[in-house]
Design a protein around this motif. Structure first.
Motif, short mmCIF file in Angstrom:
data_model
loop_
_atom_site.label_atom_id
_atom_site.label_comp_id
_atom_site.label_asym_id
_atom_site.label_seq_id
_atom_site.Cartn_x
_atom_site.Cartn_y
_atom_site.Cartn_z
N ASN A 127 13.51 -21.65 -29.12
CA ASN A 127 13.92 -22.44 -28.18
C ASN A 127 12.54 -23.44 -27.75
N LYS A 128 11.41 -22.63 -27.51
CA LYS A 128 10.16 -22.98 -27.20
C LYS A 128 9.59 -24.02 -28.02
N MET A 129 9.72 -23.57 -29.36
CA MET A 129 9.15 -24.35 -30.38
C MET A 129 9.92 -25.74 -30.49
N ILE B 211 11.30 -27.01 -28.02
CA ILE B 211 10.72 -28.09 -26.66
C ILE B 211 9.48 -28.71 -27.27
N GLN B 212 8.56 -27.90 -27.65
CA GLN B 212 7.26 -28.49 -28.16
C GLN B 212 7.55 -29.79 -29.11
N GLN B 213 8.43 -29.62 -30.12
CA GLN B 213 8.62 -30.28 -31.33
C GLN B 213 9.10 -31.68 -30.63
N ALA B 214 10.09 -31.48 -29.58
CA ALA B 214 10.69 -32.82 -29.23
C ALA B 214 9.64 -33.64 -28.19
N LYS C 95 15.76 -31.52 -26.63
CA LYS C 95 14.80 -30.75 -25.77
C LYS C 95 15.57 -30.34 -24.40
N ALA C 96 16.47 -30.92 -23.86
CA ALA C 96 17.45 -30.37 -22.71
C ALA C 96 18.13 -29.19 -23.19
N ILE C 97 18.59 -29.15 -24.38
CA ILE C 97 19.25 -27.93 -25.07
C ILE C 97 18.30 -26.69 -25.02
N GLY C 98 17.12 -26.91 -25.56
CA GLY C 98 16.00 -25.89 -25.37
C GLY C 98 15.77 -25.45 -24.08
N GLY D 178 16.74 -21.07 -19.73
CA GLY D 178 16.89 -20.74 -18.34
C GLY D 178 16.40 -21.84 -17.19
N LYS D 179 15.96 -22.96 -17.84
CA LYS D 179 15.42 -24.41 -16.98
C LYS D 179 16.68 -25.35 -16.89
N GLN D 180 17.71 -24.62 -16.10
CA GLN D 180 19.14 -25.39 -16.12
C GLN D 180 18.88 -26.83 -15.38
N ASP D 181 18.07 -27.01 -14.23
CA ASP D 181 17.77 -28.05 -13.61
C ASP D 181 17.33 -29.21 -14.46
#
Length: 942
Positions: free
Chosen positions: A27-29, A31-34, A51-54, A59-62
């Protein structure tokens, strides 16, 4: 992420790496790619959603929600963004947001079949039946396909099912659905079987049974082909509703001529024969007897028909049980009616004997005959069993005096006789010596088969079952019995492994989950308790999402009759007693392990979204979904679990749940009573909501008192459930060891402290004295509770192991009560600390050396000191228990029963080792938690 392959878009190539990272769990990668992609292409909405899915998965729901809403506000219509948002909202458990998404998409692209279809399914997920009906019709207007039209019809039926007003259901929704289908029938547009099923369902719900029968018997009925005898079964159901017994009889007779082993049709045949006899029915002289052919309307005809079926069966290549059991069923019915015709069918004892000779080697023989043993007079029980034993080829060997079966067939026959012997109560009538001899003989027979009350008895049971499990590692009955007995001994450690090996699936987390969750926490295995609650809650929480998917699939494939079943299934699980229990116990457990240790009580309660005013348990609709017959039972009826036992168990479980729920809500109310500095009788106090909070606490306390009184009255009945029946709750221990009195007095103390806080220290001597007395009384009660925890968990007496599992339960209750004591004490501390601070300021201003300190401060400091001493003593006692358990050398134990074989001794040591290890684990976990609580006490210094 499935939809991405369908859209031929240049952005697909750019998005593919993000999809791959998400699919692989990186998931971290993702987010970075997005982020990289969004720097170059700011308007690429799908990248934002991915990115929101990542973010959601890390755990960053907000942040995820804010990003998703940013895209949703733009009302995207590209397939990639819509699909990605759908996935995200599903993971957020916010299906209602998907409906808004597709509502906007449909407005922008009004002729899209795909978006209209997605909108319909989105409504289905949230149960918006009215909007589903409208969406279905809108879809049919764009693309006139039958399934879309019938989606709308089914949505009308769902509106009728969910309508609170039954009259509205039958006068508006169902007639409208009927007219819609009739329109299609008149235009000859009915194409599929599912559409006929739907028409039948509507007519049945409208109680238009004749019309439903006409549909099934008519041209439309020819489409009912997917299920075997679907048409005949529907006709039979309608004949019963219309009380057309001649047709019922003729149809069941005709179906039995085709298949004489179909039990449901024997029952209908007998029901209809006796109905016709009661009505003195006679066939019409000139007309046909019935629409379905020849009718039997007398006992003579029924007897002859059954005899003919048995004659036919003798010619069959495969032996059929139905005709023989039908004969016994007919005798049973004739006897119930007081008829004298049963002699025509033969002697029940002889018929059962012949049945045993024919089917005795089949596992079903016992369950088949179990229904009919009431036909035997009790004086004939022993003779009947002897008669059965005579036909089993048993032979004594040189090594054994017991006659043993020569092959598997004989072994199965003998097993059936043993089960019947128990069912008829013959074993229960034996004295103790005879019972022990019978047990030894059965163990000998079990070991031979492998070739092709007192605590001593409990240890022997465990030994035999562990030995059995070593030979049959997949035997669920061995595992279930072991779980029950280990729990009875207070040893939870082996239970977790046994339950895990059962590999409980889906609904079983509700039906048999109670075996695990009832004991995990109460026996001091806190980590295992958290895990077992998580297993159950994961199933319940996924139920809402999963059933929505089942409903959608049912719409897609036209399985309309299943949709109400799925809805009922979901409601049944949402109202599950076990679900409510696990949810409550899990929150109490989390507070016990974390509140004022790793996080503050206020933060813990906030993270759980707990509120003392809210009660989310559906008390009126609670469903007991426990499977209380999961363990095989061959006991006589008077020793088996009865309907009365089930009702009493549900009543007890509900009472205990109410006590636990109220305790949780009272604890959740403590942080709301924040310290206020408003003067006495200030109007602001009422306005800021605090006074209403104390009213809530006092109201809940009254409810708790009422629930406790109900529980005590219930326990006065001294109900004894069967050994294999439902396990009792922890309520009896909660009352008898003093935990209940301690916890109740703590919540009364909260009310007094609040009163002191509101009135101030001046003119409150009476309240201060009351608080001081409460502190003393509380320490006394906690000391009494500790005294009930003293003693050895396991000791050796006269070469025999004795256990006291109730000490473990008492220790667990002590830890829970100490935790509540500390939460209440923290509230006291938060009220008294500002008072003391103000007094000290006044003292400095007046420069007086001897300002009298109010007695409440001294009371509180003495109370905290005594609480610290008591907790330290309990921790020392637990250390002592650990030392004893570690030093206990069970392998040196000389077993009292010298008759045990070497093989059995090996398993006895295994069992004793497991119990010892489990006790050790329990006291370790309890000790660790108490140490953390002791650290909290040390901080209570005003």
């Amino acid at each position: 992420m499935a939809a991405r392959g369908h859209v031929q878009d240049p952005n697909d190539r750019r998005l593919r790496p993000i999809y791959d990272y998400l699919d692989n769990g990186n998931n971290k990668m993702a987010i970075q790619q997005a982020d990289k992609l969004l720097k170059k292409h700011k308007d690429l909405h799908c990248a934002k959603v991915l990115k929101a899915i990542g973010l959601q998965r890390t755990g960053k729901q907000d942040e995820a929600y804010a990003l998703a809403q940013e895209v949703a506000a733009l009302e995207p219509t590209d397939d990639n963004s819509l699909q990605a948002l759908t996935i995200l909202y599903r993971e957020m458990h916010r299906p209602e947001l998907v409906t808004k998404l597709y509502e906007a998409a449909v407005k922008k692209v009004p002729n899209s079949e795909e978006y209209h279809s997605h909108l319909f399914m989105a409504y289905a997920r949230v149960g918006e039946y009215k909007k589903m009906q409208q969406a279905g019709m809108a879809l049919y207007k764009i693309v006139p396909k039958n399934p879309y039209y019938f989606w709308s019809v089914m949505s009308l039926i769902m509106q009728s099912i969910s309508a609170q007003d039954e009259n509205l259901s039958k006068t508006m929704f169902l007639p409208l659905a009927e007219r819609m289908v009739e329109k299609m029938v008149k235009e000859d547009k009915i194409e599929a079987e599912a559409e006929v099923e739907l028409y039948y369902m509507i007519l049945e719900r409208l109680e238009k049974y004749q019309e439903a029968l006409d549909v099934v018997r008519g041209k439309l009925g020819e489409k009912l082909t997917s299920e075997l005898q679907s048409r005949e079964n529907k006709c039979m159901a309608m004949y019963k509703k219309l009380c057309r017994w001649p047709e019922c009889n003729a149809l069941s007779r005709r179906l039995l001529l085709k298949n004489s082993d179909d039990w449901q049709f024997y029952i209908t045949y007998f029901d209809s024969v006796f109905q016709l006899i009661d009505e003195s029915w006679a066939p019409p002289l000139e007309e046909e007897q019935s629409l379905e052919g020849e009718v039997h309307y007398s006992i003579e005809q029924a007897v002859k028909f059954i005899e003919e079926r048995i004659t036919e069966e003798s010619k069959s290549a495969r032996p059929l049980r139905g005709p023989y059991l039908a004969k016994l069923e007919l005798i049973r019915r004739l006897r119930c009616r007081g008829c004298n015709d049963e002699y025509k069918l033969g002697d029940p004892e002889e018929l059962m004997f012949q049945y045993f000779k024919k089917f005795g080697d089949k596992p079903c023989c016992f369950t088949d005959l179990k229904v009919f043993v009431d036909l035997l007079p009790s004086s004939q029980y022993t003779k009947f069993i002897s008669q059965l034993l005579e036909v089993i080829p048993l032979s004594a060997t040189a090594e054994s005096e017991v006659a043993l079966p020569a092959d598997i067939k004989a072994l199965q026959q003998h097993l059936c006789v043993v089960q019947l012997t128990r069912l008829l109560g013959i074993y229960h009538a034996m004295d103790k010596k005879e019972k022990l001899t019978a047990v030894r003989e059965l163990m000998l027979r079990y070991r031979h088969g492998l070739e092709f009350g007192e605590e001593t008895a409990v240890w022997q049971c465990l030994t035999f079952l562990e030995e059995g499990l070593s030979h049959s590692p997949s035997n669920a009955q061995f595992k279930l019995l072991l779980i029950r007995i280990y729990c009875r001994l207070g040893a939870f450690e082996p239970v977790a492994e046994l339950y895990s090996s059962l590999d409980a699936k889906h609904i079983q987390h509700d039906t048999i989950g109670y075996l695990l969750t009832r004991y995990a926490e109460s026996l001091g295995h806190y980590a295992a308790a958290s895990q077992s609650c998580n297993f159950a809650l994961r199933f319940f929480h996924s139920n809402q999402k999963d059933t929505s998917e089942y409903i959608i699939q049912a719409y897609k494939y036209g399985a309309f009759e299943k949709i109400p079943e799925f809805i009922a299934f979901r409601n049944r699980l949402n109202s599950s007693l076990h679900f409510a229990q696990v949810r409550t116990e899990r929150m109490l457990l989390d507070l016990l392990l974390e509140a004022n240790i790793s996080t503050s009580l206020e933060e813990s309660i906030k993270s759980m979204s707990l509120s003392p005013e809210e009660d989310d348990i559906p008390w009126k609709d609670l469903r007991d979904n426990r499977d209380l017959t999961v363990l095989f039972n061959w006991d006589p009826k008077d020793r088996d679990i009865s309907e009365e036992h089930r009702k009493l168990s549900l009543e007890e479980e509900t009472m205990w749940l109410r006590i636990r729920s109220l305790t949780l809500r009272l604890v959740s109310g403590l942080p709301t009573l924040s310290h206020t500095i408003q003067p006495k009788n200030s109007e602001e106090t009422a306005e800021n909501g605090v006074s209403s909070k104390i009213d809530t606490i006092r109201s809940l306390l009254q409810q708790l008192e009422a629930a406790v009184d109900s529980g005590k009255k219930f326990l006065e009945q001294k109900i004894q459930y069967p050994v294999l029946g439902p396990p009792p709750t922890r309520m009896a221990g909660f009352f008898s060891n003093g935990s209940c009195q301690c916890q109740t007095s703590l919540f009364y103390l909260v009310s007094d402290i609040y009163e002191l806080d509101t009135n101030g220290l001046e003119d409150s001597a009476e309240i201060q004295e009351r608080i001081g007395n409460s502190f003393k009384s509380l320490i006394e009660r906690l000391t009494d509770l500790f005294n009930k925890c003293k003693g050895d968990l396991i000791e050796v007496r006269d070469g025999t192991l004795k256990t006291q599992p109730n000490l473990l339960e008492n220790l667990v209750f002590f830890v829970e009560t100490i935790s509540i004591t500390l939460w209440v004490s923290s509230y006291c501390d938060s009220v008294l600390r500002p008072f003391k601070s103000n007094l000290q300021k006044k003292k400095k201003k007046k420069k007086e050396s001897s300002v009298a300190m109010p007695p409440v401060f001294t009371h509180f400091l003495d109370y905290v000191t005594e609480l610290q001493t008591l907790t330290s003593n309990v921790i020392d006692h637990i250390k002592g228990l650990e030392i004893i358990l570690t030093a206990l050398k069970l392998e040196e134990l000389s077993l009292k029963d010298t008759l045990l074989l070497q093989e059995e001794k090996k398993f006895t040591k295994t069992v004793q080792g497991k119990v010892q290890s489990s006790y050790h684990h329990s006291v370790q976990e309890i000790g660790e938690l108490l140490k953390k609580r002791l650290d909290t006490i040390k901080k209570l210094k005003i």
